[in-house]
Scaffold this motif. Structure first.
Motif, PDB file in Angstrom:
ATOM      1  N   ARG A  85      -1.552  12.552 -12.483  1.00 35.39           N
ATOM      2  CA  ARG A  85      -2.725  11.682 -12.560  1.00 35.39           C
ATOM      3  C   ARG A  85      -3.985  12.527 -12.377  1.00 35.39           C
ATOM      4  N   GLU A  86      -5.024  12.133 -13.080  1.00 35.89           N
ATOM      5  CA  GLU A  86      -6.266  12.906 -13.066  1.00 35.89           C
ATOM      6  C   GLU A  86      -7.194  12.443 -11.947  1.00 35.89           C
ATOM      7  N   ALA A  87      -7.784  13.402 -11.245  1.00 38.41           N
ATOM      8  CA  ALA A  87      -8.897  13.142 -10.324  1.00 38.41           C
ATOM      9  C   ALA A  87     -10.088  13.941 -10.845  1.00 38.41           C
ATOM     10  N   ALA A  88     -11.094  13.225 -11.337  1.00 41.17           N
ATOM     11  CA  ALA A  88     -12.234  13.906 -11.952  1.00 41.17           C
ATOM     12  C   ALA A  88     -13.187  14.438 -10.888  1.00 41.17           C
ATOM     13  N   CYS A  89     -14.172  15.195 -11.335  1.00 41.45           N
ATOM     14  CA  CYS A  89     -15.023  15.973 -10.434  1.00 41.45           C
ATOM     15  C   CYS A  89     -16.456  15.440 -10.446  1.00 41.45           C
ATOM     16  N   ARG A 100     -22.704  15.499 -11.373  1.00 38.78           N
ATOM     17  CA  ARG A 100     -24.000  15.797 -10.755  1.00 38.78           C
ATOM     18  C   ARG A 100     -24.717  16.922 -11.486  1.00 38.78           C
ATOM     19  N   ARG A 101     -23.949  17.947 -11.886  1.00 38.94           N
ATOM     20  CA  ARG A 101     -24.555  19.111 -12.546  1.00 38.94           C
ATOM     21  C   ARG A 101     -25.242  18.707 -13.842  1.00 38.94           C
ATOM     22  N   LYS A 102     -24.667  17.762 -14.585  1.00 35.64           N
ATOM     23  CA  LYS A 102     -25.281  17.328 -15.835  1.00 35.64           C
ATOM     24  C   LYS A 102     -26.626  16.653 -15.585  1.00 35.64           C
ATOM     25  N   PHE A 103     -26.694  15.802 -14.556  1.00 31.12           N
ATOM     26  CA  PHE A 103     -27.961  15.146 -14.251  1.00 31.12           C
ATOM     27  C   PHE A 103     -28.976  16.139 -13.692  1.00 31.12           C
ATOM     28  N   TYR A 104     -28.499  17.109 -12.940  1.00 33.91           N
ATOM     29  CA  TYR A 104     -29.428  18.098 -12.412  1.00 33.91           C
ATOM     30  C   TYR A 104     -30.043  18.927 -13.536  1.00 33.91           C
ATOM     31  N   GLU A 105     -29.254  19.299 -14.534  1.00 40.26           N
ATOM     32  CA  GLU A 105     -29.783  20.068 -15.659  1.00 40.26           C
ATOM     33  C   GLU A 105     -30.865  19.284 -16.396  1.00 40.26           C
ATOM     34  N   ILE A 106     -30.674  17.964 -16.531  1.00 36.04           N
ATOM     35  CA  ILE A 106     -31.689  17.130 -17.177  1.00 36.04           C
ATOM     36  C   ILE A 106     -32.948  17.071 -16.320  1.00 36.04           C
ATOM     37  N   TYR A 107     -32.756  16.865 -15.013  1.00 38.06           N
ATOM     38  CA  TYR A 107     -33.910  16.786 -14.119  1.00 38.06           C
ATOM     39  C   TYR A 107     -34.692  18.101 -14.105  1.00 38.06           C
ATOM     40  N   GLU A 108     -33.978  19.207 -14.114  1.00 41.36           N
ATOM     41  CA  GLU A 108     -34.648  20.511 -14.080  1.00 41.36           C
ATOM     42  C   GLU A 108     -35.423  20.783 -15.365  1.00 41.36           C
ATOM     43  N   SER A 109     -34.903  20.291 -16.489  1.00 39.72           N
ATOM     44  CA  SER A 109     -35.546  20.581 -17.768  1.00 39.72           C
ATOM     45  C   SER A 109     -36.756  19.695 -18.047  1.00 39.72           C
ATOM     46  N   ASN A 110     -36.718  18.410 -17.618  1.00 38.38           N
ATOM     47  CA  ASN A 110     -37.841  17.535 -17.959  1.00 38.38           C
ATOM     48  C   ASN A 110     -38.323  16.639 -16.819  1.00 38.38           C
ATOM     49  N   GLY A 111     -37.741  16.805 -15.615  1.00 37.76           N
ATOM     50  CA  GLY A 111     -38.209  16.019 -14.474  1.00 37.76           C
ATOM     51  C   GLY A 111     -37.926  14.537 -14.579  1.00 37.76           C
ATOM     52  N   SER A 112     -36.875  14.133 -15.285  1.00 41.34           N
ATOM     53  CA  SER A 112     -36.560  12.725 -15.506  1.00 41.34           C
ATOM     54  C   SER A 112     -36.391  11.966 -14.192  1.00 41.34           C
ATOM     55  N   SER A 113     -37.106  10.854 -14.057  1.00 39.30           N
ATOM     56  CA  SER A 113     -36.981  10.035 -12.847  1.00 39.30           C
ATOM     57  C   SER A 113     -35.625   9.341 -12.789  1.00 39.30           C
ATOM     58  N   LEU A 114     -35.074   9.000 -13.959  1.00 37.97           N
ATOM     59  CA  LEU A 114     -33.747   8.373 -13.991  1.00 37.97           C
ATOM     60  C   LEU A 114     -32.670   9.359 -13.552  1.00 37.97           C
TER      61      LEU A 114
END
Length: 514
Positions: A321-325, A330-344
């Motif tokens: 059974r899979e346990a995702a990470c 989190r890393r995907k949202f952080y990359e977006i925040y770092e690139s454009n400062g997205s509030s979402l």
């Protein structure tokens, strides 16, 4: 671009031109967002592991502190002591006591035997002792095994003790040197040609080819122990899995191909498991899904892993059974925040951070306690996160990086929330990523593995060194003890040489200094 005079008078045509213009603008914005995100990823790849700005800030502050301390030390060496300086010295943190197990050399500084004032004999009333840590370069030594030949005075029979077993038959290197070579290459990331240069400075000529023979011979000797380690790792019902690329030289072509090192970690310490932690690495010449399937053919349970599609075939029959990470989410949202400062993206990061605060509070607690806390605190928060993702996905462009990050999480939602209901499942797969850090450092120094066989040797030695470290052992001391014993050790009791068993029975210190 159309001039005002060139615009048509027809309203329907104007609407169509306006829609086309807005569509092109939206596509351009998406492309700009994608490029910014890609540039941010490249910068992290160029300058090290994926990390937040906080890591860089901490590094800068540490460098500043080191510089200030070095300047202070330099000034102290030139400026005489004053009452103010002495007071400042007293405010500094107390110096750590040097380890008692270190060998000590005493140098006694005796004054004159008679009093400088009256000339009378002096008597000892006490002493001041100050310790200074010194470094003694590593030394080679030659161990001479002498076997006298004895003859019987009656029957003239010759008696002689049997020759001691060498780790490698007819090999020059003893177990201590073999352990040092392996740890220098795979733990300290020193390629063999650099080791050869270092040994030459000590007056010992060991060619790179000789060192390579030592590595190959030691790896072959340790292979049964690695297989015993593999059996132990896959016997666990909970594993962390991951992989990383490694360049491999293609013999005869002068080019490199991309092989893979796969890691599987057994570590129940976060949920107070008494079983010893261990890590197993395997090499493969490609990244086909059949590779992890082969590695885990005897495994049944929960596998913590990332979203690599090659793992999907493992979950088809429900044996695994899979346990995702959540760290990957989190890393995907952080990359977006770092690139454009997205509030979402920032909002998503804040909610995920609360999940990690809960985990920090229950780390090391038994599984049943972890489930209770997660159900009460993480459960409602996970529902809020999911609802927020779904609401955001309905508002943003389907082509945006934010939508992609949300879809990544929602398509894995069952695997991402599996940890909530099982106290033995971790929130992320960081245990596997930590196990691969040594590979990433070594990859920078080696440039490539010499062959597929070299990749397999690397996986074997990384497994033993990584497991020794997880159990708090000095890898070199552990390998030295193993290589001293293994040639004569019964193969049906090879498990006795695994780190946690050997540390309990060994007469030599294998623990790392705190």
């Amino acid at each position: 671009m159309l001039e005002a005079l060139d615009l048509p008078d027809d309203i329907d045509t104007l609407k169509r031109l306006l829609i086309e213009s807005r569509t092109k603008l939206a596509e351009r914005d998406h492309e700009i967002e994608h490029l910014k995100l890609f540039i941010a990823k490249l910068r992290r790849l160029q300058f090290g592991r994926s990390s937040e700005k906080l890591d860089a800030k901490i590094g800068q502050l540490e460098l500043l502190v080191e510089e200030l301390e070095a300047n202070r030390a330099g000034q102290a060496a030139r400026v005489p002591e004053s009452p103010i300086a002495e007071a400042a010295q007293q405010q500094r943190p107390a110096r750590r006591v040097l380890p008692q197990e270190l060998p000590r050399e005493t140098v006694e500084h005796l004054p004159a035997c008679t009093c400088p004032e009256c000339g009378a004999t002096l008597r000892r009333i006490g002493e001041d002792v100050a310790e200074m840590l010194e470094y003694v370069p590593a030394n080679f030594k030659v161990v001479r095994h002498v076997r006298p030949k004895l003859a019987c005075t009656h029957c003239e029979r010759i008696v002689q003790a049997p020759a001691p077993t060498r780790p490698i038959a007819r090999g020059l290197a003893g177990p201590g040197l073999l352990a040092h070579i392996l740890v220098a290459k795979y733990a300290d990331h020193l390629p063999l040609y650099r080791q050869s240069q270092i040994y030459a400075r000590a007056g010992v000529s060991l060619e790179r080819s000789t060192l390579a023979d030592c590595v190959g011979g030691a790896a072959a000797l340790l292979d049964p122990l690695v297989e015993a380690l593999a059996r132990y790792v896959v016997a666990s019902p909970y594993l962390h899995g991951d992989d990383t690329p490694v360049p491999v030289l293609e013999p005869g072509r002068g080019k490199t191909k991309t092989g893979r090192l796969w890691t599987y970690v057994r570590d129940g310490r976060p949920w107070a498991d008494s079983a010893a932690p261990a890590v197993l690495l395997r090499y493969s010449p490609d990244r086909k899904g059949e590779r992890p399937e082969s590695h885990l053919k005897r495994f049944s349970g929960v596998l913590h892993a990332d979203g690599y599609a090659g793992f999907d075939r493992l979950y088809q029959d429900q044996r695994i059974r899979e346990a995702a990470c959540w760290a990957h989410v989190r890393r995907k949202f952080y990359e977006i925040y770092e690139s454009n400062g997205s509030s979402l993206a920032a909002e998503a990061l804040g909610r995920i951070a609360k999940l990690y605060e809960i985990e920090a509070a229950i780390r090391g607690r038994p599984p049943d306690e972890r489930v209770l806390v997660r159900g009460a605190r993480a459960g409602p928060l996970l529902e809020q996160i999911k609802a927020g993702f779904e609401a955001t996905l309905a508002k943003v462009s389907t082509k945006s990086a934010l939508a992609s990050a949300i879809r990544y999480a929602l398509t894995r939602w069952t695997a991402l929330t599996r940890y909530r209901d099982d106290g033995r499942i971790e929130i992320d797969n960081n245990a596997a990523e930590r196990a691969l850090r040594a590979v990433a450092l070594g990859r920078k120094n080696y440039l490539f593995a010499g062959s597929d066989a070299g990749g397999e040797r690397a996986a074997a030695i990384y497994s033993l060194i990584g497991t020794a470290r997880l159990n708090g052992l000095d890898p070199e001391a552990y390998l030295r003890e193993v290589l001293t014993r293994i040639a004569e050790h019964p193969i049906n009791r090879i498990e006795e040489l695994l780190p946690w068993h050997l540390a309990r029975e060994s007469q030599r210190p294998l623990q790392r200094a705190a």
